[in-house]
Design a protein around this motif. Structure first.
Motif, PDB file in Angstrom:
ATOM      1  N   ILE A   5       0.870  -1.175   0.000  1.00  0.00           N
ATOM      2  CA  ILE A   5       0.000   0.000   0.000  1.00  0.00           C
ATOM      3  C   ILE A   5       0.906   1.224   0.000  1.00  0.00           C
ATOM      4  CG2 ILE A   5      -1.844   1.229   1.205  1.00  0.00           C
ATOM      5  CD1 ILE A   5      -2.127  -1.667   2.718  1.00  0.00           C
ATOM      6  N   MET A   7       1.029   5.345  -0.057  1.00  0.00           N
ATOM      7  CA  MET A   7       0.247   6.562   0.150  1.00  0.00           C
ATOM      8  C   MET A   7       1.174   7.764   0.037  1.00  0.00           C
ATOM      9  SD  MET A   7      -2.449   7.600   3.118  1.00  0.00           S
ATOM     10  CE  MET A   7      -3.332   9.165   3.046  1.00  0.00           C
ATOM     11  N   TYR A  40     -10.360   3.936   3.977  1.00  0.00           N
ATOM     12  CA  TYR A  40      -9.584   2.703   4.019  1.00  0.00           C
ATOM     13  C   TYR A  40     -10.009   1.843   5.203  1.00  0.00           C
ATOM     14  CZ  TYR A  40      -5.805  -0.634   3.874  1.00  0.00           C
ATOM     15  OH  TYR A  40      -5.100  -1.813   3.796  1.00  0.00           O
ATOM     16  N   ILE A  47      -2.708  -4.164   8.141  1.00  0.00           N
ATOM     17  CA  ILE A  47      -1.337  -3.803   7.782  1.00  0.00           C
ATOM     18  C   ILE A  47      -0.381  -4.447   8.790  1.00  0.00           C
ATOM     19  CG2 ILE A  47       0.264  -1.873   7.477  1.00  0.00           C
ATOM     20  CD1 ILE A  47      -2.374  -0.152   6.997  1.00  0.00           C
ATOM     21  N   ALA A  50       4.485  -0.713   8.709  1.00  0.00           N
ATOM     22  CA  ALA A  50       4.411   0.535   7.946  1.00  0.00           C
ATOM     23  C   ALA A  50       5.744   1.264   8.036  1.00  0.00           C
ATOM     24  CB  ALA A  50       3.284   1.418   8.481  1.00  0.00           C
ATOM     25  N   SER A  62       1.475   9.886   7.692  1.00  0.00           N
ATOM     26  CA  SER A  62       1.491   8.513   8.210  1.00  0.00           C
ATOM     27  C   SER A  62       0.864   8.442   9.602  1.00  0.00           C
ATOM     28  CB  SER A  62       2.917   7.951   8.239  1.00  0.00           C
ATOM     29  OG  SER A  62       3.718   8.551   9.231  1.00  0.00           O
ATOM     30  N   THR A 103       1.591  -7.673   4.337  1.00  0.00           N
ATOM     31  CA  THR A 103       0.966  -6.415   3.933  1.00  0.00           C
ATOM     32  C   THR A 103       1.754  -5.263   4.534  1.00  0.00           C
ATOM     33  OG1 THR A 103      -1.210  -7.474   3.817  1.00  0.00           O
ATOM     34  CG2 THR A 103      -1.172  -5.061   3.915  1.00  0.00           C
ATOM     35  N   MET A 105       2.724  -1.012   4.284  1.00  0.00           N
ATOM     36  CA  MET A 105       2.309   0.315   3.832  1.00  0.00           C
ATOM     37  C   MET A 105       3.499   1.246   3.883  1.00  0.00           C
ATOM     38  SD  MET A 105      -1.018   2.441   4.846  1.00  0.00           S
ATOM     39  CE  MET A 105      -1.465   3.847   3.833  1.00  0.00           C
ATOM     40  N   LEU A 133      -3.921   6.982  -2.217  1.00  0.00           N
ATOM     41  CA  LEU A 133      -3.533   5.646  -1.751  1.00  0.00           C
ATOM     42  C   LEU A 133      -3.768   4.648  -2.866  1.00  0.00           C
ATOM     43  CD1 LEU A 133      -4.381   3.988   1.622  1.00  0.00           C
ATOM     44  CD2 LEU A 133      -5.018   2.838  -0.485  1.00  0.00           C
ATOM     45  N   HIS A 135      -3.279   0.368  -3.500  1.00  0.00           N
ATOM     46  CA  HIS A 135      -2.986  -0.947  -2.912  1.00  0.00           C
ATOM     47  C   HIS A 135      -2.775  -1.925  -4.066  1.00  0.00           C
ATOM     48  CE1 HIS A 135      -4.458  -4.304   0.043  1.00  0.00           C
ATOM     49  NE2 HIS A 135      -3.622  -4.784  -0.844  1.00  0.00           N
TER      50      HIS A 135
END
Length: 162
Positions: A5, A7, A40, A47, A50, A62, A103, A105, A133, A135
């Motif tokens: 993901i 962003m 989201y 997630i 990150a 963030s 996963t 981000m 964003l 994904h």
């Protein structure tokens, strides 16, 4: 399966005489980050970890997003490799991610993110806007082997404003 993901940071302010890394978010950037985070949160994946660029605008974005998700900030790291505008440093960073994370981000910058979503995703995106964003899902269990994936979700602030 690996999920990435990306962003882009929220709209930043040029009203202050500070270095590029220290530029803050504008009020619009703060509001848009909340909008995208809320959307989201209604339909997003869990997630695992990150990462953020150290630039103030990316880091602030963030924190807004992750706090909205109730994310455990023990699973968050700031990396100078993500203060990248071409995409090559971010690409190398992603390919070296720990395979224990399914996963991930990342909060960062353009042109890097627009370039990467078009390299890795299967939907052409002319420009990932501020607070945008994307994904992408990859059919591999090894970050080093990601190539063309499937664009699973696109959330842009303009799609959320009526």
């Amino acid at each position: 399966m690996k999920h990435l993901i990306l962003m882009r940071h929220g709209k930043s302010s040029w009203d202050y005489q500070v270095s590029d890394k220290d530029r803050p978010l504008k009020e619009r950037g703060i509001n848009d980050a909340h909008l995208v985070a809320e959307k989201y949160g209604q339909e997003g994946a869990k997630i695992d970890f990150a990462f953020s660029s150290p630039a103030n605008r990316a880091l602030h974005t963030s924190m807004i997003f992750l706090r909205n998700q109730g994310f455990d900030l023990n699973n968050f790291i700031i990396s100078s490799e993500l203060y990248d505008f071409s995409g090559s440093s971010v690409q190398g960073f992603v390919k070296r991610l720990d395979n224990d994370f399914d996963t991930v981000m990342i909060f960062g910058h353009n042109y890097a993110f627009t370039s990467l979503v078009n390299t890795w995703g299967d939907e052409y995106i002319e420009n990932v806007p501020t607070s945008g964003l994307v994904h992408i899902k990859f059919k591999t269990d090894d970050w080093a082997k990601i190539s063309k994936g499937t664009t699973e979700k696109i959330i842009f602030p303009k799609h959320l404003k009526q």
